[in-house]
Write a protein that holds these residues in place. Structure first.
Motif: not given
Length: 890
Positions: A776-778, A843-851, A872-878, A884-890
């Motif tokens: 995911a690139y801002v 818009l590249g704005q965070r919708i959750i605090d980084p976890m 866009i939810i991005s899950i990274t195995n560091t 792995k990325s997911y697109k969520i639609i309400h």
């Protein structure tokens, strides 16, 4: 009251109206008529034996050129390492400079220096048993050991610049200059400064070195009239007897006629009532720095003296006695103390305390005084006081001091006199004699006598006429400096002619005053008037008179011209106001620089005014003036530059502000200081706190000339940054994913794109960019203009496409669920992994605090900050780097 015997007129020294006849001692009609004339000659002595040649000796083989190798037995041109012998019968000619160690001229041999100022340098001894012909050449003794000069030799210029002494063994003469610079001259009484009948050789300025022993000098005098020679003795130990043996003397012990009542050698002592004093004995010592009068018949005289010469700083024996008569008080007859001509105006050479500016030298052949002051000389006067010459000065207060140093000496200098243009010279001729006078013009001068600017007229004896001008304080002057141009000036011209006769006054020089003025001379006896023009001659007859004001010299004022320059550039309103001299009426003609007549007025008996003149150079001619028919004067009309703006700096209103504008201007031209008036009411060249809009200014100079300008202050437009990407979620195919961006920004002129993957910024307006890694690139756009900027961001999700590949544990162990209105991440790993979870809107704005944390099994509810339509939810195995990325639609 002082009195003195006058050569022909028996008058008191202070008789009103009589000047310097009294400053020549009285002669006598029965003085012995046959002068004693002595011819000076050197004692040749016996022929000397030529010494044996030294090592490195070079001998002449034949007569010839010094610079011809065939002349010498070395087959070379002699050098400074050689002792050169010119053998008997050989005549050598030197036509180039030469440098030797020793020089030996055998009997019946000669060395001739050709004309051209050649130099022979000798580092060793000089032995001349033959003949040396110096012409105008120089011989320099420059050795580092003691040197000697043997053999009768006549040098032209002799320089001693070595580091040791030079001993003179035989008689030598110097024809031009003796210069001692570092060496000690041991004279042994055998060195004489000779004369050629007109000029006496000089002992030049000494800055180093010394003289050991007496030094001789020979003076020549050729008075064409019987009378008084003025002489000086530049020695510290010379008796009058050394003059006594060269001419007929009377009236003192040791004189040719000691019992004669007339003393033929006198000096002047202004402290005594009878100022001229006769000497009492030929065996008395002359006083250095005092001048003497020696009476002699006309003829040719050779005066030879020998003694210890005066060198170094010298203070003259001056006195001042006040009797209240400015013509008489403080007069001193002094003598040149050096064996060299001296310059009365040499910079840094003199100390003159309470000393007037003029010098006066009695010239018996003219029967007149030579006078000099401030560059002006009459009757041959100049700043040069000759070797052996006496001169008059005048002190003007108590404790006078006159001292001189060696830098006053001059050996080859022609004095510059009467070279300026600002003086008038008249000469009066009659009775076989001539006298001169000068009127000089200087705006800083005065009509009264000034000791620093003016010179007295010292009258001659009874048979010689004199002419001078009278100052406003009734003193007759030989050189009279007056102001000019301030008005009409009338200068009385005095004639002194004890015998009367017919005389001629000639205009020898007319002045350049910087303006044209009427100059005329009026005969008060006849009423005749003549224009002063160079070469004009006036003939007049007079009875015997003593200081008679016979003429008036009229010096007209410059034309009264006033100009008014043009007020404003381009106006053409220049003006001239002018009037003539005298009563008028006058005719006025104005001509431009090309000689064209631009205005003409006739029969005007008041001042004339000519207006509407353009800028430029003009000449105005006024006719019917007093003393002369027409006068002209140049004048100029100037025009000021137009007022103009050199520089204008406008500060516009900043982005989002209301009154941050400013205007600063720099104006030039016009006349005088400039004033400013803005439509805001401000009066300075710089104004501020401005809103957007037009602003006008009027600039005015001191003449009321104006110039106007208008400037626009702009409001900076607001920048709104915006763009869209053709794909916000894009698959990485074959290692590449290219996104094209469309820029929707308004009011921007510059752009900076940051694509979020660490690559370089782009300044394209509508760029494209290729990603090579999933994630995911801002993407951030910074847009700006000169005043404003704005930023806009969008998230680009790059995901990797997996086709026919078994899912890794990571991807198979992560599931994204939507349960009861919440987003839930379900982990089902067979081991624990370090996980990073991020969420962004479009818009590249965070919708959750980084976890971040370590997970193996279980559920995690995403704490959404805001409900967004698309995220866009991005899950990274560091631990493994898998994303792995997911697109969520309400």
């Amino acid at each position: 009251m002082k009195t003195a015997i006058v050569q022909i007129l028996a008058v008191s020294l202070l008789t009103p109206g009589i000047a310097l006849a009294q400053y020549v001692p009285a002669g006598t009609s029965d003085f012995p008529t046959e002068p004693t004339i002595e011819q000076y000659s050197d004692d040749i002595g016996d022929e000397m034996e030529m010494p044996q040649a030294f090592a490195n000796a070079v001998n002449s083989l034949q007569s010839g050129d010094w610079n011809a190798p065939g002349t010498w037995d070395c087959g070379c041109v002699p050098s400074q390492l050689d002792d050169v012998n010119i053998n008997t019968g050989h005549d050598i000619t030197m036509n180039l400079d030469a440098h030797v160690n020793g020089l030996f001229i055998d009997a019946d041999a000669s060395l001739t220096v050709l004309a051209g100022g050649l130099t022979m340098i000798v580092d060793g001894d000089w032995v001349n048993s033959g003949q040396f012909i110096p012409s105008d050449g120089h011989v320099t003794f420059g050795g580092t050991e003691d040197q000697s000069i043997t053999g009768l030799t006549a040098f032209n210029t002799l320089t001693l610049s070595g580091t040791q002494g030079v001993s003179v063994i035989s008689d030598i003469t110097i024809g031009d200059v003796l210069l001692i610079d570092g060496s000690t001259l041991h004279t042994n009484g055998r060195v004489t400064l000779a004369t050629d009948g007109t000029k006496t050789a000089s002992l030049a300025q000494m800055t180093s070195g010394s003289i050991d022993g007496p030094l001789g000098v020979v003076y020549s005098a050729h008075p064409s009239n019987t009378g008084w020679l003025t002489v000086a003795a530049p020695y510290t130990d010379v008796q009058f007897d050394q003059w006594n043996d060269d001419m007929v003397t009377t009236g003192f012990e040791g004189a040719d006629y000691p019992n004669y009542s007339f003393v033929s050698i006198q000096y002047y002592d202004e402290t005594l009532e009878s100022s001229f004093q006769g000497i009492t004995s030929a065996y008395d010592i002359t006083e250095t720095g005092r001048g003497y009068y020696v009476y002699a018949n006309s003829g040719n005289y050779t005066l030879d003296l020998i003694g210890s010469p005066t060198v170094g700083d010298f203070t003259f024996p001056t006195t001042y006695t006040s009797t209240g008569n400015p013509l008489d008080d403080g007069l001193n007859v002094l003598g040149n103390p050096y064996l060299c001509d001296i310059n009365w105006e040499a910079d840094g050479a003199w100390t003159k305390t309470n000393i007037n500016g003029a010098i006066y030298i009695w010239d018996v052949s003219q029967n007149q005084f030579r006078v000099f002051i401030n560059g002006f000389g009459i009757n041959g006067g100049s700043p040069i006081i000759k070797n052996g010459e006496a001169f008059w000065v005048q002190t003007n207060n108590d404790s006078p001091e006159l001292s001189v140093n060696e830098s006053a000496k001059v050996t080859d200098w022609t004095p510059i006199t009467n070279t300026t243009d600002n003086f008038l010279m008249l000469s009066m001729t009659g009775n076989n004699t001539t006298d001169e006078m000068i009127v000089a013009f200087d705006d800083a001068a005065d009509m009264a006598y000034l000791p620093s600017e003016d010179a007295f007229k010292f009258y001659s004896d009874a048979n010689v006429p004199n002419i001078g001008t009278k100052s406003s304080d009734e003193i007759v002057l030989a050189v009279n400096t007056i102001p000019a141009g301030e008005g009409n000036i009338d200068i009385p011209v005095a004639i002194h002619s004890p015998n009367g006769g017919t005389f001629e006054i000639t205009v020898a020089k007319t002045p350049e005053l910087g303006f044209q003025a009427c100059l005329s001379i009026e005969d008060l006896l006849t009423g005749d008037e003549w224009e002063i023009a160079e070469g004009n001659m006036i003939t007049f007859t007079t009875d015997p008179v003593e200081e008679d004001i016979r003429f008036i010299l009229h010096v007209g004022a410059m034309l009264p011209v006033a100009t008014a320059d043009i007020s404003c550039n381009g106006m053409g309103d220049g003006a001239l106001t002018v009037s003539g001299t005298g009563d008028g009426p006058w005719n006025f003609t104005v001509m431009d620089g090309q000689g064209n007549t631009v205005a003409q007025l006739t029969d005007i008996d008041t001042e004339a005014m000519i207006d509407n003149l353009a800028s430029g150079d003009y000449t105005v001619m006024v006719e019917n003036n007093d003393y002369c028919a027409a006068l002209t004067q140049d004048f100029s009309i100037s025009e000021p530059d137009s007022i103009y703006i050199v520089d204008a700096t406008i500060g516009h209103v900043d982005c989002g502000d209301q009154n941050t504008g400013s205007i600063t201007i720099e104006a030039m031209g016009g006349s005088g200081n400039l004033d400013y008036l803005w439509n805001t009411g401000q009066t300075t060249a710089s104004i501020g706190s401005l809103e957007g809009g037009p602003y006008s200014v009027v600039i005015m100079d001191e003449n009321g000339c104006t110039h106007g300008e208008t400037y626009e202050v702009e409001v900076a437009p607001t920048v709104v940054a915006s763009f869209v990407a053709d794909n916000q979620v894009i698959d990485l195919i074959n290692g590449e994913a290219t996104v094209v961006f469309s820029n929707n920004t308004t009011n921007a002129t510059e752009f900076a794109w940051d694509f979020g993957d660490g690559t370089a910024l782009s300044t394209d307006e509508n760029p494209s960019h290729t990603y090579t890694q999933p994630g995911a690139y801002v993407v951030e756009l910074v847009a700006n203009n000169d005043s404003c900027d704005d930023t806009y961001q969008v998230v680009i999700q790059v995901q990797e496409v997996v086709n026919g590949v078994e899912e890794t544990e990571f991807t198979s162990g992560v599931h994204l669920l939507y349960q009861n209105g919440q987003i839930v991440i379900q982990f089902d790993f067979n081991q624990a992994y370090d996980i990073q979870i991020d969420g962004y809107n479009t818009l590249g704005q965070r919708i959750i605090d980084p976890m971040s944390g370590t997970y193996s099994e279980g559920n995690v509810i995403l704490p959404l900050r805001q409900r967004v339509p698309v995220g866009i939810i991005s899950i990274t195995n560091t631990s493994t780097g898998e994303i792995k990325s997911y697109k969520i639609i309400h």
